[in-house]
Every structure is written in C-alpha cells, then in structure tokens.
Design a protein around this motif. Structure first.
Motif, PDB file in Angstrom:
ATOM      1  N   MET A   1      64.867 105.386  39.027  1.00  0.00           N
ATOM      2  CA  MET A   1      63.851 104.509  39.546  1.00  0.00           C
ATOM      3  C   MET A   1      64.422 103.103  39.701  1.00  0.00           C
ATOM      4  O   MET A   1      64.177 102.443  40.712  1.00  0.00           O
ATOM      5  N   LEU A   2      65.175 102.673  38.715  1.00  0.00           N
ATOM      6  CA  LEU A   2      65.759 101.341  38.789  1.00  0.00           C
ATOM      7  C   LEU A   2      66.775 101.227  39.915  1.00  0.00           C
ATOM      8  O   LEU A   2      66.831 100.199  40.591  1.00  0.00           O
ATOM      9  N   SER A   3      67.558 102.275  40.136  1.00  0.00           N
ATOM     10  CA  SER A   3      68.556 102.196  41.203  1.00  0.00           C
ATOM     11  C   SER A   3      67.879 102.079  42.569  1.00  0.00           C
ATOM     12  O   SER A   3      68.381 101.377  43.449  1.00  0.00           O
ATOM     13  N   LEU A   4      66.758 102.729  42.765  1.00  0.00           N
ATOM     14  CA  LEU A   4      66.030 102.597  44.018  1.00  0.00           C
ATOM     15  C   LEU A   4      65.474 101.189  44.167  1.00  0.00           C
ATOM     16  O   LEU A   4      65.548 100.591  45.243  1.00  0.00           O
ATOM     17  N   LEU A   5      64.961 100.636  43.108  1.00  0.00           N
ATOM     18  CA  LEU A   5      64.395  99.293  43.175  1.00  0.00           C
ATOM     19  C   LEU A   5      65.468  98.226  43.376  1.00  0.00           C
ATOM     20  O   LEU A   5      65.213  97.204  44.005  1.00  0.00           O
ATOM     21  N   GLN A   6      66.681  98.452  42.850  1.00  0.00           N
ATOM     22  CA  GLN A   6      67.754  97.464  42.986  1.00  0.00           C
ATOM     23  C   GLN A   6      68.171  97.266  44.434  1.00  0.00           C
ATOM     24  O   GLN A   6      68.670  96.205  44.799  1.00  0.00           O
ATOM     25  N   VAL A   7      67.973  98.275  45.260  1.00  0.00           N
ATOM     26  CA  VAL A   7      68.334  98.189  46.674  1.00  0.00           C
ATOM     27  C   VAL A   7      67.430  97.206  47.405  1.00  0.00           C
ATOM     28  O   VAL A   7      67.825  96.617  48.407  1.00  0.00           O
ATOM     29  N   HIS A   8      66.234  97.016  46.898  1.00  0.00           N
ATOM     30  CA  HIS A   8      65.242  96.156  47.538  1.00  0.00           C
ATOM     31  C   HIS A   8      65.168  94.817  46.812  1.00  0.00           C
ATOM     32  O   HIS A   8      65.394  94.726  45.616  1.00  0.00           O
ATOM     33  N   GLY A   9      64.814  93.799  47.538  1.00  0.00           N
ATOM     34  CA  GLY A   9      64.656  92.481  46.936  1.00  0.00           C
ATOM     35  C   GLY A   9      63.204  92.081  46.912  1.00  0.00           C
ATOM     36  O   GLY A   9      62.325  92.809  47.355  1.00  0.00           O
ATOM     37  N   GLY A  10      62.967  90.921  46.406  1.00  0.00           N
ATOM     38  CA  GLY A  10      61.613  90.389  46.411  1.00  0.00           C
ATOM     39  C   GLY A  10      60.993  90.344  45.029  1.00  0.00           C
ATOM     40  O   GLY A  10      61.362  91.099  44.127  1.00  0.00           O
ATOM     41  N   HIS A  11      60.063  89.454  44.891  1.00  0.00           N
ATOM     42  CA  HIS A  11      59.411  89.244  43.594  1.00  0.00           C
ATOM     43  C   HIS A  11      58.615  90.466  43.145  1.00  0.00           C
ATOM     44  O   HIS A  11      58.679  90.855  41.971  1.00  0.00           O
ATOM     45  N   GLY A  12      57.884  91.084  44.059  1.00  0.00           N
ATOM     46  CA  GLY A  12      57.080  92.252  43.699  1.00  0.00           C
ATOM     47  C   GLY A  12      57.927  93.399  43.198  1.00  0.00           C
ATOM     48  O   GLY A  12      57.590  94.066  42.215  1.00  0.00           O
ATOM     49  N   VAL A  13      59.049  93.640  43.855  1.00  0.00           N
ATOM     50  CA  VAL A  13      59.954  94.718  43.449  1.00  0.00           C
ATOM     51  C   VAL A  13      60.557  94.408  42.085  1.00  0.00           C
ATOM     52  O   VAL A  13      60.661  95.290  41.226  1.00  0.00           O
ATOM     53  N   GLN A  14      60.935  93.159  41.864  1.00  0.00           N
ATOM     54  CA  GLN A  14      61.520  92.789  40.578  1.00  0.00           C
ATOM     55  C   GLN A  14      60.523  92.932  39.432  1.00  0.00           C
ATOM     56  O   GLN A  14      60.875  93.327  38.329  1.00  0.00           O
ATOM     57  N   ARG A  15      59.262  92.630  39.718  1.00  0.00           N
ATOM     58  CA  ARG A  15      58.212  92.792  38.706  1.00  0.00           C
ATOM     59  C   ARG A  15      58.053  94.267  38.324  1.00  0.00           C
ATOM     60  O   ARG A  15      57.942  94.605  37.148  1.00  0.00           O
ATOM     61  N   VAL A  16      58.061  95.144  39.329  1.00  0.00           N
ATOM     62  CA  VAL A  16      57.953  96.580  39.058  1.00  0.00           C
ATOM     63  C   VAL A  16      59.187  97.061  38.307  1.00  0.00           C
ATOM     64  O   VAL A  16      59.079  97.850  37.364  1.00  0.00           O
ATOM     65  N   ALA A  17      60.365  96.580  38.694  1.00  0.00           N
ATOM     66  CA  ALA A  17      61.605  96.975  38.012  1.00  0.00           C
ATOM     67  C   ALA A  17      61.550  96.612  36.528  1.00  0.00           C
ATOM     68  O   ALA A  17      61.981  97.393  35.671  1.00  0.00           O
ATOM     69  N   GLN A  18      61.017  95.450  36.220  1.00  0.00           N
ATOM     70  CA  GLN A  18      60.899  95.053  34.818  1.00  0.00           C
ATOM     71  C   GLN A  18      59.944  95.980  34.071  1.00  0.00           C
ATOM     72  O   GLN A  18      60.209  96.381  32.935  1.00  0.00           O
ATOM     73  N   ARG A  19      58.866  96.379  34.705  1.00  0.00           N
ATOM     74  CA  ARG A  19      57.925  97.301  34.064  1.00  0.00           C
ATOM     75  C   ARG A  19      58.562  98.672  33.851  1.00  0.00           C
ATOM     76  O   ARG A  19      58.314  99.326  32.832  1.00  0.00           O
ATOM     77  N   VAL A  20      59.393  99.104  34.793  1.00  0.00           N
ATOM     78  CA  VAL A  20      60.107 100.377  34.635  1.00  0.00           C
ATOM     79  C   VAL A  20      61.074 100.281  33.458  1.00  0.00           C
ATOM     80  O   VAL A  20      61.165 101.195  32.628  1.00  0.00           O
ATOM     81  N   ARG A  21      61.804  99.179  33.374  1.00  0.00           N
ATOM     82  CA  ARG A  21      62.764  98.999  32.272  1.00  0.00           C
ATOM     83  C   ARG A  21      62.106  99.131  30.905  1.00  0.00           C
ATOM     84  O   ARG A  21      62.691  99.666  29.977  1.00  0.00           O
ATOM     85  N   PHE A  22      60.911  98.608  30.792  1.00  0.00           N
ATOM     86  CA  PHE A  22      60.250  98.572  29.488  1.00  0.00           C
ATOM     87  C   PHE A  22      59.190  99.653  29.314  1.00  0.00           C
ATOM     88  O   PHE A  22      58.421  99.621  28.350  1.00  0.00           O
ATOM     89  N   ALA A  23      59.151 100.621  30.215  1.00  0.00           N
ATOM     90  CA  ALA A  23      58.202 101.733  30.072  1.00  0.00           C
ATOM     91  C   ALA A  23      58.523 102.498  28.791  1.00  0.00           C
ATOM     92  O   ALA A  23      59.683 102.795  28.502  1.00  0.00           O
ATOM     93  N   GLY A  24      57.498 102.827  28.053  1.00  0.00           N
ATOM     94  CA  GLY A  24      57.691 103.442  26.750  1.00  0.00           C
ATOM     95  C   GLY A  24      57.895 104.946  26.762  1.00  0.00           C
ATOM     96  O   GLY A  24      58.450 105.510  25.822  1.00  0.00           O
ATOM     97  N   ASP A  25      57.450 105.614  27.822  1.00  0.00           N
ATOM     98  CA  ASP A  25      57.571 107.065  27.845  1.00  0.00           C
ATOM     99  C   ASP A  25      57.501 107.590  29.273  1.00  0.00           C
ATOM    100  O   ASP A  25      57.329 106.821  30.227  1.00  0.00           O
ATOM    101  N   LEU A  26      57.632 108.889  29.385  1.00  0.00           N
ATOM    102  CA  LEU A  26      57.640 109.537  30.687  1.00  0.00           C
ATOM    103  C   LEU A  26      56.309 109.355  31.415  1.00  0.00           C
ATOM    104  O   LEU A  26      56.277 109.165  32.631  1.00  0.00           O
ATOM    105  N   GLU A  27      55.225 109.379  30.687  1.00  0.00           N
ATOM    106  CA  GLU A  27      53.908 109.203  31.296  1.00  0.00           C
ATOM    107  C   GLU A  27      53.789 107.820  31.941  1.00  0.00           C
ATOM    108  O   GLU A  27      53.265 107.682  33.047  1.00  0.00           O
ATOM    109  N   ALA A  28      54.286 106.806  31.275  1.00  0.00           N
ATOM    110  CA  ALA A  28      54.246 105.455  31.843  1.00  0.00           C
ATOM    111  C   ALA A  28      55.059 105.391  33.128  1.00  0.00           C
ATOM    112  O   ALA A  28      54.635 104.775  34.114  1.00  0.00           O
ATOM    113  N   LEU A  29      56.206 106.042  33.137  1.00  0.00           N
ATOM    114  CA  LEU A  29      57.027 106.076  34.351  1.00  0.00           C
ATOM    115  C   LEU A  29      56.308 106.810  35.477  1.00  0.00           C
ATOM    116  O   LEU A  29      56.391 106.413  36.639  1.00  0.00           O
TER     117      LEU A  29
END
Length: 78
Positions: A1-29
């Motif tokens: 998920m992070l590798s897909l988001l890294q290809v894209h720029g922008g504040h919204g994408v970076q915000r989602v990437a941060q949430r993916v990084r700190f997701a606690g479990d598979l359900e959150a992802l």
C-alpha cells in the motif's frame, strides 16, 4: 500500500500514507483502501485508481472474515 502511495504526491496522499504506516492491524488496512481510492482518484481518476488498487485488494483475500469482504450488489426484480 505504501509503495503505491509513494508514486503519487500531494498532501492528501501523504496523509493516507501516514495512516497506513500506523495502522494497527489488517482490519484497519482493509478500511484504509477506500481512503487510498479517494486520494488516488483525485490525481489519476477513478478508473486508474481502481486498476491500481486491484492487486492490493487481492492481498486481503482469505485473510479477513467473509463479512468484511467486498459487497456483492444484487438487483431486485419487481
């Protein structure tokens, strides 16, 4: 998920990437996929975002309870 988001720029994408990084479990992802779809759609369009997320969606197959899988839409005939 992070590798897909890294290809894209922008504040919204970076915000989602941060949430993916700190997701606690598979359900959150699983639920973050929709946020990814929205963020990528704003940049590449909905059709391209769906194509890009298809491999990610397949990673969840068999790992979540059936009730959390993609919903099947049924047509009701009256």
């Amino acid at each position: 998920m992070l590798s897909l988001l890294q290809v894209h720029g922008g504040h919204g994408v970076q915000r989602v990437a941060q949430r993916v990084r700190f997701a606690g479990d598979l359900e959150a992802l699983w639920y973050l996929r929709q946020d990814m779809m929205c963020a990528i759609s704003e940049i590449d369009g909905e059709a391209a975002a769906r194509r890009q997320l298809r491999p990610i969606n397949s990673m969840f197959k068999g790992r979540l309870p059936e009730t959390m899988g993609p919903r099947r839409h049924q047509r009701f005939n009256m």
